[in-house]
Scaffold this motif. Structure first.
Motif, short mmCIF file in Angstrom:
data_model
loop_
_atom_site.label_atom_id
_atom_site.label_comp_id
_atom_site.label_asym_id
_atom_site.label_seq_id
_atom_site.Cartn_x
_atom_site.Cartn_y
_atom_site.Cartn_z
N VAL A 162 0.82 -1.22 -0.03
CA VAL A 162 0.05 -0.26 -0.08
C VAL A 162 0.32 1.08 0.27
O VAL A 162 0.69 1.89 -0.90
CB VAL A 162 -0.76 0.09 1.36
N LEU A 163 2.03 1.08 1.00
CA LEU A 163 2.60 2.13 0.48
C LEU A 163 3.66 2.23 -0.61
O LEU A 163 3.96 3.90 -1.03
CB LEU A 163 3.60 2.08 1.79
N GLY A 164 3.59 1.60 -1.12
CA GLY A 164 4.34 1.73 -2.32
C GLY A 164 3.83 1.56 -3.31
O GLY A 164 3.52 2.82 -4.05
N ARG A 165 2.75 1.87 -3.01
CA ARG A 165 1.75 2.09 -4.60
C ARG A 165 1.45 3.74 -4.21
O ARG A 165 0.89 4.04 -5.20
CB ARG A 165 0.13 1.36 -4.31
N LEU A 166 0.91 4.11 -3.04
CA LEU A 166 0.73 5.63 -2.76
C LEU A 166 2.26 6.40 -3.22
O LEU A 166 2.23 7.59 -3.72
CB LEU A 166 0.76 6.19 -1.16
N GLU A 167 2.84 5.65 -3.09
CA GLU A 167 4.04 6.69 -3.43
C GLU A 167 4.31 6.30 -5.42
O GLU A 167 4.77 7.91 -5.43
CB GLU A 167 5.31 5.74 -2.92
N ARG A 168 4.33 5.52 -5.73
CA ARG A 168 4.29 5.05 -7.27
C ARG A 168 2.78 6.10 -7.55
O ARG A 168 3.13 6.58 -9.01
CB ARG A 168 4.36 4.02 -7.54
N GLU A 169 1.56 5.94 -7.22
CA GLU A 169 0.65 6.54 -7.74
C GLU A 169 0.42 7.92 -7.23
O GLU A 169 -1.26 8.25 -8.32
CB GLU A 169 -0.47 5.38 -8.29
N GLY A 170 0.17 8.19 -6.13
CA GLY A 170 -0.64 9.76 -5.63
C GLY A 170 -1.46 9.10 -4.27
O GLY A 170 -1.71 8.13 -4.20
N PRO A 171 -2.07 10.26 -3.99
CA PRO A 171 -2.93 9.73 -2.97
C PRO A 171 -4.18 9.27 -3.45
O PRO A 171 -4.20 9.34 -4.86
CB PRO A 171 -3.42 11.23 -2.66
#
Length: 144
Positions: A41-50
């Protein structure tokens, strides 16, 4: 393609080698007790934003209730923050906290430093050039 090329064997060897490299890279910066789902989840937020918790649940292929537990743990750890969605006040938009951004940056630098050191120690200049060329091929495979 030539008939003497064993594509399934090459694919197997490639997958195994890539998996080993990924595990080694994870070892270089693994400093927290996060679960794989929390890290994803953290990686997805970093890659794709909020994103909202529901958007994250859909993207990760899990139930919203499961994602709520993950998000709760990340909020409690100070790794994500939430703000009200200006379009729909019932929703919360989640984003990485500065602490999480700093940890991602430090982890990425540790992995890149280790990998560059291993490349210099193990590979010849010609092999490093081949690896640089192969990187474009890997990116094409990943994006296909």
């Amino acid at each position: 393609m030539s008939d003497d090329v064993d594509l399934p064997a090459i694919a197997t060897d490639f997958r195994v080698a890539l998996g080993q490299l990924i595990r080694r890279l994870r070892q270089q910066s693994h400093t927290s007790d996060l679960t794989r789902s929390q890290t994803n989840v953290l990686g997805r937020l970093e890659r794709e934003g909020p994103a909202t918790a529901n958007e994250l649940a859909r993207a990760e292929g899990m139930r919203p209730q499961s994602m709520a537990a993950i998000v709760g743990a990340l909020l409690e750890a100070g790794l994500v923050s939430g703000t009200r969605d200006p379009r729909d006040g019932r929703k919360t938009i989640l984003d990485l906290s500065q602490q999480a951004r700093d940890e991602f940056r430090a982890g990425r630098l540790a992995r890149e430093d280790w990998l560059a050191g291993q490349m210099a120690a193990v590979l010849t200049d010609g092999e490093i050039a081949h690896l640089a060329s192969a990187t474009d091929l890997l990116r094409r495979l990943a994006e296909s």
